[in-house]
Design an enzyme around this catalytic site. Structure first.
Site, PDB file in Angstrom:
ATOM      1  N   LYS A 236       0.861  -1.312   0.038  1.00 18.60           N
ATOM      2  CA  LYS A 236       0.023  -0.065  -0.129  1.00 18.60           C
ATOM      3  C   LYS A 236       0.888   1.337   0.080  1.00 18.60           C
ATOM      4  O   LYS A 236       1.623   1.471   0.986  1.00 18.60           O
ATOM      5  CB  LYS A 236      -0.945   0.130   1.231  1.00 18.60           C
ATOM      6  CG  LYS A 236      -1.978   0.965   1.109  1.00 18.60           C
ATOM      7  CD  LYS A 236      -2.696   1.337   2.438  1.00 18.60           C
ATOM      8  CE  LYS A 236      -1.795   2.563   3.110  1.00 18.60           C
ATOM      9  NZ  LYS A 236      -1.712   3.803   2.403  1.00 18.60           N
TER      10      LYS A 236
ATOM     11  N   GLU B  66       9.280  15.543  16.527  1.00 20.85           N
ATOM     12  CA  GLU B  66       9.782  15.575  15.059  1.00 20.85           C
ATOM     13  C   GLU B  66       8.571  16.338  14.443  1.00 20.85           C
ATOM     14  O   GLU B  66       7.691  16.127  14.488  1.00 20.85           O
ATOM     15  CB  GLU B  66       9.651  13.934  14.559  1.00 20.85           C
ATOM     16  CG  GLU B  66      10.068  14.014  13.114  1.00 20.85           C
ATOM     17  CD  GLU B  66       9.737  12.512  12.769  1.00 20.85           C
ATOM     18  OE1 GLU B  66       8.845  11.928  12.969  1.00 20.85           O
ATOM     19  OE2 GLU B  66      10.768  12.102  11.958  1.00 20.85           O
TER      20      GLU B  66
ATOM     21  N   CYS C 153      12.790  11.022   7.518  1.00 24.37           N
ATOM     22  CA  CYS C 153      12.951  10.617   9.103  1.00 24.37           C
ATOM     23  C   CYS C 153      14.374  10.853   9.839  1.00 24.37           C
ATOM     24  O   CYS C 153      14.315  10.975  10.857  1.00 24.37           O
ATOM     25  CB  CYS C 153      12.613   9.173   9.060  1.00 24.37           C
ATOM     26  SG  CYS C 153      13.600   8.265   7.805  1.00 24.37           S
TER      27      CYS C 153
ATOM     28  N   GLU D 268      10.339   1.108  10.258  1.00 25.54           N
ATOM     29  CA  GLU D 268      11.516   2.244  10.044  1.00 25.54           C
ATOM     30  C   GLU D 268      10.585   3.490  10.252  1.00 25.54           C
ATOM     31  O   GLU D 268       9.771   3.926   9.675  1.00 25.54           O
ATOM     32  CB  GLU D 268      12.032   2.291   8.861  1.00 25.54           C
ATOM     33  CG  GLU D 268      13.337   3.127   8.628  1.00 25.54           C
ATOM     34  CD  GLU D 268      13.224   4.411   8.127  1.00 25.54           C
ATOM     35  OE1 GLU D 268      13.000   5.506   8.949  1.00 25.54           O
ATOM     36  OE2 GLU D 268      13.210   4.505   6.931  1.00 25.54           O
TER      37      GLU D 268
HETATM   38  P1  ADP Z   1       2.417  10.164   8.272  1.00 27.68           P
HETATM   39  O1  ADP Z   1       1.975  10.844   9.514  1.00 27.68           O
HETATM   40  O2  ADP Z   1       4.025  10.772   7.932  1.00 27.68           O
HETATM   41  O3  ADP Z   1       1.557  10.457   6.976  1.00 27.68           O
HETATM   42  P2  ADP Z   1       1.799   7.531   8.636  1.00 27.68           P
HETATM   43  O4  ADP Z   1       2.259   6.645   9.746  1.00 27.68           O
HETATM   44  O5  ADP Z   1       0.402   8.254   9.148  1.00 27.68           O
HETATM   45  O6  ADP Z   1       2.630   8.643   8.495  1.00 27.68           O
HETATM   46  O7  ADP Z   1       1.594   6.884   7.278  1.00 27.68           O
HETATM   47  C1  ADP Z   1       2.587   6.202   6.567  1.00 27.68           C
HETATM   48  C2  ADP Z   1       1.790   4.939   6.069  1.00 27.68           C
HETATM   49  O8  ADP Z   1       0.937   4.284   6.879  1.00 27.68           O
HETATM   50  C3  ADP Z   1       0.871   5.449   4.840  1.00 27.68           C
HETATM   51  O9  ADP Z   1       0.711   4.742   3.789  1.00 27.68           O
HETATM   52  C4  ADP Z   1      -0.434   5.257   5.730  1.00 27.68           C
HETATM   53  O10 ADP Z   1      -1.492   5.224   4.977  1.00 27.68           O
HETATM   54  C5  ADP Z   1      -0.254   4.142   6.480  1.00 27.68           C
HETATM   55  N1  ADP Z   1      -1.213   4.077   7.658  1.00 27.68           N
HETATM   56  C6  ADP Z   1      -1.675   4.978   8.293  1.00 27.68           C
HETATM   57  N2  ADP Z   1      -2.691   4.479   9.407  1.00 27.68           N
HETATM   58  C7  ADP Z   1      -2.406   3.029   9.270  1.00 27.68           C
HETATM   59  C8  ADP Z   1      -2.957   1.906  10.203  1.00 27.68           C
HETATM   60  N3  ADP Z   1      -3.633   2.277  11.066  1.00 27.68           N
HETATM   61  N4  ADP Z   1      -2.825   0.642   9.668  1.00 27.68           N
HETATM   62  C9  ADP Z   1      -1.846   0.622   8.702  1.00 27.68           C
HETATM   63  N5  ADP Z   1      -1.267   1.624   7.907  1.00 27.68           N
HETATM   64  C10 ADP Z   1      -1.671   2.848   8.223  1.00 27.68           C
END
Ligand code: ADP
Length: 495
Positions: free
Chosen positions: A192, A398, A301, A267
């Site tokens: 994804k 951050e 990061c 990561e």
């Molecule tokens: P950022 O805040 O930098 O956008 P996230 O951790 O929210 O970082 O997003 C990184 C990835 O994780 C994206 O592909 C996002 O769609 C996905 N993501 C966000 N929430 C979830 C969740 N509950 N379970 C799995 N993947 C998630």
């Protein structure tokens, strides 16, 4: 203030073509089962680039089935390791052939300057895939002397179907970091991409198909985290999750992965200390400090967002740093002269502005920037806070934007403790001409990577990952590959 080039309306500039916007499952381009789509925006103009299929649990299930079929009984499961490697090389070649177009697509969707996409994202992506292509036929176990009349050996087997969830800051490079070792090991993939930047990942899936990687080995389900992402994490037929993103999401993933006890690698974020001693090569340290934070709009990061400068050189150092900020060229990401583009979206922009406000309120001195740049697009001026104290929010949290916090220090003795006074531990840097001091500090700082007299030096062969809340496990290098294998011990009675 920073030099201004107003972003031009996207209609007036040459734009890369958008080819793929649907889910890629079992080698087919298909709409989401629900029929839903979401828009991906150009962060420079805030206009819609394309509508993309919004996958969710139903699509993830189909993708997992396609991946499982290939893993258990498909062409991939029978393919010689060397041939797997050949296909990964071919994918890297096809990316190289389309490098200019892919770089433009990345800059359009993410907002990063085209000069960075061309100089960093593309070459690192290609190099990572080639590095792991070469590993495919070199993954082997050991023969082990055990007590008694037995012959014992280990096999390194692929972990299975892997779920890979990636962020938006280096969309293509994160695909390479994830696909490279997974494909080399013989795994199959449900990926994804981030909802902000799905386009280059989908294009890479098309190139993977063109390279001859069998349909179903790589599946891409674009969509949102709580729906598509969580469905990958919870799916009972996915064996491992490789995730890059925020710590909060990682905590949710850990909880969601617990019922099926998936293997996990993370990561995550950082608040990396960048330590400059007064005996450093000052020109190099200034350039490194500037690049270490402002590169990629501060959306790294490992950004060197806590800059510790030794007392004796502090005034001169911040004077020259602020000078660099004042001439930094903000503008259209597709203009080759642009050094800084917009932040990726409104949410990131708002978060950064909140921290700038907080920095001012907490009493740090804002030497450059601090404001929105222009009236359209998510642009933030390169911002430099000085006189920052260790416990201020801008020194502990951050920010993920072009906001640098400069802190003063006196002695070597104090610096390791101050550098380690954080829940993070992703990266750090030390600038000094004293070799003993450099290695001493490298041994003391709790971080997965320490750069000495350089910053942001990445190589596919060098492991990368975090101590503490910056991650679990390592990506890249041999360690990155091991995260995609299981060890099987086989013992044969010889008598
Ligand atoms: P950022 O805040 O930098 O956008 P996230 O951790 O929210 O970082 O997003 C990184 C990835 O994780 C994206 O592909 C996002 O769609 C996905 N993501 C966000 N929430 C979830 C969740 N509950 N379970 C799995 N993947 C998630």
């Amino acid at each position: 203030m920073a030099t201004v080039t107003e972003p031009v309306a996207p209609a007036k500039r040459p734009r890369p073509r958008i080819h793929q916007t649907q889910c890629f499952i079992g080698g087919q381009w298909v709409p989401a089962q629900s029929g839903k789509t979401f828009d991906t925006l150009d962060p420079a103009s805030e206009e819609v680039i394309a509508s993309v299929a919004e996958g969710d649990a139903a699509d993830v299930d189909l993708a997992a089935k396609a991946a499982r079929q290939q893993f258990e009984t498909g062409e991939w499961s029978k393919m010689d390791a060397r041939d797997r490697g050949r296909l990964i090389y071919k994918l890297a070649d096809l990316i190289e052939e389309e490098a200019d177009e892919l770089a433009a697509l990345e800059s359009l969707d993410n907002g990063k300057p085209i000069r960075d996409s061309k100089a960093a994202d593309l070459p690192l992506t290609i190099d990572c895939l080639r590095y792991y292509a070469g590993y495919a036929d070199k993954i082997h176990g050991q023969t082990i002397p055990v007590r008694g009349n037995y012959f014992t050996y280990t096999r390194k087997e692929p972990v299975g179907v892997v779920g890979q969830i990636i962020p938006w800051n280096f969309p293509m490079l994160m695909v390479a970091w994830k696909w490279g070792p997974a494909l080399a090991a013989g795994c199959t993939i449900v990926m994804k991409p981030a909802e902000q930047t799905p386009l280059t990942c989908l294009r890479m899936a098309r190139l993977a198909q063109k390279a001859g990687i069998p349909d179903g080995v790589i599946n891409v389900v674009p969509g949102y985290g709580p729906t598509a992402g969580a469905a990958i994490v919870k799916h009972p037929d996915i064996d491992k999750i490789a995730f890059t993103g925020s710590g909060e999401t990682a905590q949710m993933i850990m909880r969601d992965a617990a019922p099926t006890l998936k293997r996990i690698t993370f990561e995550l974020g950082g608040k990396s200390p960048n330590v400059v001693f007064d005996d450093a090569n000052i020109d190099a340290a200034i350039a490194g400090a500037h690049f270490g934070l402002y590169f990629n709009q501060g959306q790294c990061c490992c950004a060197g967002s806590r800059l510790f400068v030794q007392e004796k050189i502090y005034d001169k150092f911040i004077d020259r740093l602020s000078g660099m900020n004042k001439t930094r060229k903000l503008g259209d990401p597709l203009d080759p002269a642009t050094e800084q583009g917009p932040q990726v979206d409104q949410a990131q922009f708002d978060k950064i502005m909140r921290y700038i406000d907080l920095g001012n309120k907490e009493g740090a001195k804002c030497l450059t920037g601090g404001k929105r740049h222009g009236t359209r697009g998510f642009y933030v001026e390169p911002t430099l806070f000085v006189d920052v104290k260790d416990n201020m929010a801008i020194a502990t949290d951050e920010i993920f934007g072009p906001v640098m916090s400069v802190l003063k220090f006196k002695e070597l003795d104090e610096i390791a403790a101050r550098a380690n006074n954080t829940t993070y531990g992703l990266a750090a840097a030390v600038w000094t001409r004293d070799i003993a001091k450099a290695h001493y500090l490298a041994s003391k700082i709790k971080a997965g990577t320490v750069w000495i007299n350089c910053y942001d030096v990445f190589d596919a062969a060098a492991p990368f990952g975090g101590y503490k809340m910056s991650g679990m496990g390592r990506e890249l290098g041999e360690e990155g590959l091991k995260a995609y294998t299981e060890t099987k011990t086989v013992t044969v009675a010889l008598g």
